[in-house]
Write a protein that holds these residues in place. Sequence first.
Motif, mmCIF file in Angstrom:
data_model
loop_
_atom_site.group_PDB
_atom_site.id
_atom_site.type_symbol
_atom_site.label_atom_id
_atom_site.label_comp_id
_atom_site.label_asym_id
_atom_site.label_seq_id
_atom_site.Cartn_x
_atom_site.Cartn_y
_atom_site.Cartn_z
ATOM 1 N N TRP A 28 0.842 -1.197 0.000
ATOM 2 C CA TRP A 28 0.000 0.000 0.000
ATOM 3 C C TRP A 28 0.881 1.252 0.000
ATOM 4 O O TRP A 28 1.802 1.379 0.806
ATOM 5 C CB TRP A 28 -0.920 0.029 1.213
ATOM 6 N N ILE A 29 0.610 2.166 -0.920
ATOM 7 C CA ILE A 29 1.300 3.446 -1.009
ATOM 8 C C ILE A 29 0.320 4.500 -0.506
ATOM 9 O O ILE A 29 -0.733 4.704 -1.121
ATOM 10 C CB ILE A 29 1.692 3.769 -2.477
ATOM 11 N N ASN A 30 0.634 5.147 0.606
ATOM 12 C CA ASN A 30 -0.259 6.169 1.159
ATOM 13 C C ASN A 30 -0.427 7.337 0.196
ATOM 14 O O ASN A 30 0.491 7.679 -0.549
ATOM 15 C CB ASN A 30 0.304 6.723 2.473
ATOM 16 N N GLY A 31 -1.604 7.961 0.271
ATOM 17 C CA GLY A 31 -1.850 9.170 -0.501
ATOM 18 C C GLY A 31 -0.994 10.311 0.052
ATOM 19 O O GLY A 31 -0.487 10.240 1.174
ATOM 20 N N TYR A 32 -0.843 11.351 -0.733
ATOM 21 C CA TYR A 32 -0.019 12.502 -0.317
ATOM 22 C C TYR A 32 -0.437 13.750 -1.086
ATOM 23 O O TYR A 32 -1.141 13.662 -2.100
ATOM 24 C CB TYR A 32 1.467 12.205 -0.564
ATOM 25 N N ALA A 56 10.832 -1.798 0.365
ATOM 26 C CA ALA A 56 10.413 -0.756 1.302
ATOM 27 C C ALA A 56 10.071 0.523 0.548
ATOM 28 O O ALA A 56 10.886 1.030 -0.220
ATOM 29 C CB ALA A 56 11.526 -0.488 2.311
ATOM 30 N N TRP A 57 8.853 1.029 0.745
ATOM 31 C CA TRP A 57 8.441 2.281 0.124
ATOM 32 C C TRP A 57 8.834 3.433 1.043
ATOM 33 O O TRP A 57 8.473 3.453 2.215
ATOM 34 C CB TRP A 57 6.939 2.292 -0.125
ATOM 35 N N VAL A 58 9.597 4.380 0.535
ATOM 36 C CA VAL A 58 9.978 5.579 1.284
ATOM 37 C C VAL A 58 8.964 6.656 0.895
ATOM 38 O O VAL A 58 8.896 7.072 -0.262
ATOM 39 C CB VAL A 58 11.419 6.023 0.945
ATOM 40 N N GLU A 59 8.153 7.065 1.866
ATOM 41 C CA GLU A 59 7.060 8.008 1.616
ATOM 42 C C GLU A 59 7.546 9.333 1.038
ATOM 43 O O GLU A 59 8.585 9.849 1.454
ATOM 44 C CB GLU A 59 6.352 8.336 2.948
ATOM 45 N N PRO A 60 6.775 9.917 0.119
ATOM 46 C CA PRO A 60 7.100 11.273 -0.311
ATOM 47 C C PRO A 60 6.824 12.218 0.860
ATOM 48 O O PRO A 60 6.025 11.897 1.744
ATOM 49 C CB PRO A 60 6.128 11.529 -1.468
ATOM 50 N N ARG A 61 7.486 13.352 0.876
ATOM 51 C CA ARG A 61 7.281 14.267 2.000
ATOM 52 C C ARG A 61 7.601 15.709 1.588
ATOM 53 O O ARG A 61 8.277 15.943 0.590
ATOM 54 C CB ARG A 61 8.150 13.862 3.184
ATOM 55 N N ILE A 72 9.907 16.157 -1.609
ATOM 56 C CA ILE A 72 10.822 15.049 -1.833
ATOM 57 C C ILE A 72 9.976 13.871 -2.323
ATOM 58 O O ILE A 72 9.099 13.399 -1.594
ATOM 59 C CB ILE A 72 11.567 14.635 -0.524
ATOM 60 N N GLU A 73 10.212 13.412 -3.535
ATOM 61 C CA GLU A 73 9.405 12.338 -4.110
ATOM 62 C C GLU A 73 9.602 11.023 -3.382
ATOM 63 O O GLU A 73 10.664 10.740 -2.844
ATOM 64 C CB GLU A 73 9.761 12.151 -5.591
ATOM 65 N N GLY A 74 8.540 10.199 -3.384
ATOM 66 C CA GLY A 74 8.623 8.862 -2.815
ATOM 67 C C GLY A 74 9.438 7.959 -3.725
ATOM 68 O O GLY A 74 9.574 8.228 -4.913
ATOM 69 N N ARG A 75 9.994 6.894 -3.136
ATOM 70 C CA ARG A 75 10.806 5.986 -3.941
ATOM 71 C C ARG A 75 10.863 4.616 -3.260
ATOM 72 O O ARG A 75 10.576 4.490 -2.073
ATOM 73 C CB ARG A 75 12.218 6.542 -4.119
ATOM 74 N N TRP A 76 11.263 3.637 -4.025
ATOM 75 C CA TRP A 76 11.446 2.287 -3.486
ATOM 76 C C TRP A 76 12.863 2.147 -2.948
ATOM 77 O O TRP A 76 13.813 2.462 -3.634
ATOM 78 C CB TRP A 76 11.212 1.233 -4.565
ATOM 79 N N GLY A 77 12.977 1.674 -1.696
ATOM 80 C CA GLY A 77 14.278 1.407 -1.090
ATOM 81 C C GLY A 77 14.480 -0.081 -0.965
ATOM 82 O O GLY A 77 13.602 -0.876 -1.284
ATOM 83 N N LYS A 78 15.632 -0.467 -0.446
ATOM 84 C CA LYS A 78 15.973 -1.899 -0.341
ATOM 85 C C LYS A 78 15.283 -2.532 0.865
ATOM 86 O O LYS A 78 15.064 -1.955 1.847
ATOM 87 C CB LYS A 78 17.482 -2.060 -0.199
#
Length: 78
Positions: A28-32, A56-61, A72-78
Amino acid sequence: GTQVTVVMAPPPPRREVVYAPPGAGYVWINGYWGWRGGRHVWVTGHYERPPRGRHAWVEPRWEHRGGSYIFIEGRWGK
């Protein structure tokens, strides 16, 4: 992506209903609050399958720096 800097703070995050995933392995990717056409626009949460080797999804913020806010855009981490 392009860095977005604005002087207007984003509104508080919206509450979303997280529905059942469409299948195994979805995250699930939270809305922003994004920035489109000179204003804050809510981007609705959704499910995505992580790219291979990432989970791991790193949330945009929005970061408050000085008198402005930087997205700061969201991105996929390890």
